[in-house]
Design an enzyme around this catalytic site. Structure first.
Site, short mmCIF file in Angstrom:
data_model
loop_
_atom_site.label_atom_id
_atom_site.label_comp_id
_atom_site.label_asym_id
_atom_site.label_seq_id
_atom_site.Cartn_x
_atom_site.Cartn_y
_atom_site.Cartn_z
N ASP A 130 1.01 -1.24 0.12
CA ASP A 130 -0.38 0.37 -0.01
C ASP A 130 0.83 0.82 0.12
O ASP A 130 1.72 1.04 0.41
CB ASP A 130 -0.97 0.09 1.01
CG ASP A 130 -2.01 -1.45 1.44
OD1 ASP A 130 -2.17 -1.80 0.55
OD2 ASP A 130 -2.28 -1.63 1.53
N1 URA Z 1 -1.27 -6.08 4.24
C1 URA Z 1 -1.74 -4.55 4.06
O1 URA Z 1 -2.80 -4.26 4.72
N2 URA Z 1 -0.92 -3.74 3.23
C2 URA Z 1 0.27 -4.16 2.79
O2 URA Z 1 0.67 -2.85 2.47
C3 URA Z 1 1.25 -4.99 2.79
C4 URA Z 1 -0.19 -6.41 3.35
#
Ligand code: URA
Length: 321
Positions: A130
């Site tokens: 993310d």
């Molecule tokens: N899980 C998440 O919620 N975000 C990420 O970036 C990776 C794994």
């Protein structure tokens, strides 16, 4: 030393890749087509083509993108490239975007400050983090390796450090390891997570102690201590991962947060917002998330957010395992 040679050396040393521009005869000599004088003769005799045209000038400047043929044989197709990036928050995991900075925008040559030759056509991030997640991101042009790491049936371990609001409990650890339902059953993006390992590193700043009350009062409800396993993340491995755990969770805490838990989570799949959604399912909010490892590849503790380096031969060998 001639100017072009000086530039070549700097860039080879820094990136380990071919220089942006170099002489055709030099390149062919490096590829083992003979001595420089033999190559000059061959070039003048019309045995070499560049991008489909016979090239008779041995001093012609070429770039890594040029297609060179010697006696009809394609010269030195480059092998794949592999970079480890410590992704900072605020950049998106994409190859290009009109509005936002992408992880590929960070791959700039540290000496020349240019995107080439570090960045080249065909490289992409393996998996997705993310925009606000930090940590290990592998960037390569090796599609086969990416497939092996990401294919749903492979179940490659990914270890994350997650700082979450509230007190993580025994019950949370159990729910993670049982494989929890995420999202309302039947809803479009709901899924049943594969069993995941949740390990409590500390709560409100106090280290985990295997669930036992220690004389100094440290206590972790049901937590597994750092000396025990977090899934496959046991003992020595935990100690190595500890090096890349942020030292100051306070940076991510706002005043209204009265309780927080530092955790390590090992998941074996990669659903959208997976870790955030798993914690949300047990009533906790992820305040900060950082990926520490992917399969056998560990984030290099020497890399600051935004920094990257080439994988070592050994790292590539183990990844290709
Ligand atoms: N899980 C998440 O919620 N975000 C990420 O970036 C990776 C794994």
């Amino acid at each position: 030393m001639k100017k072009d040679e000086r530039t070549d050396n700097v860039q080879d040393k820094v990136t380990g890749r071919r220089p942006v521009r170099e002489r055709l005869d030099k390149r062919l000599a490096q590829e083992g087509y003979g001595t420089r004088s033999e190559i000059r003769k061959a070039v003048r005799a019309g045995r070499v083509s560049v991008n489909g045209h016979t090239e008779k000038d041995p001093g012609r400047q070429i770039t890594p993108e040029d297609e060179i043929f010697f006696d009809g044989e394609r010269v030195g197709r480059e092998t794949s490239v592999y970079y480890m990036l410590n992704k900072p928050a605020g950049v998106i995991t994409a190859t290009e975007d009109a509005a936002q900075r992408t992880v590929l925008d960070l791959l700039r040559d540290p000496v020349t400050e240019t995107a080439e030759p570090v960045r080249r056509r065909g490289i992409f991030p393996v998996g997705r983090l993310d925009a606000d997640t930090e940590g290990l991101l592998l960037i390569t042009d090796d599609g086969q390796l990416a497939h092996r790491l990401l294919a749903p049936g492979r179940h490659v371990d990914k270890v994350y450090y997650a700082l979450v609001s509230g007190a993580v409990t025994n019950e949370d650890v159990r729910l993670f390891s049982d494989g929890m339902q995420v999202g309302a059953e039947g809803s479009q993006d709901a899924f049943r997570a594969l069993p995941a390992e949740l390990m409590i590193v500390s709560m409100n700043g106090k280290n985990a102690a295997g669930g036992a009350e220690k004389p100094d009062g440290d206590r972790v409800p049901g937590g597994r201590s750092g000396e025990q396993a977090a899934g496959n993340t046991a003992g020595k491995e935990f100690e190595e991962l500890r090096m890349v755990i942020p030292v100051d969770p306070g940076r991510y805490l706002s005043p209204e947060i009265t309780e927080y838990t530092q955790t390590l989570v090992t998941i074996r799949e990669g659903k959208y917002h997976q870790i955030k959604r798993m914690f949300a399912a047990v009533g906790k909010k992820v305040l900060y998330l950082k990926r520490l490892s992917m399969g056998p590849l560990r984030l290099d503790p020497a890399l600051e957010p935004g920094q990257f380096r080439k994988l070592t031969e050994e790292e590539i060998r183990v990844l290709q395992g």
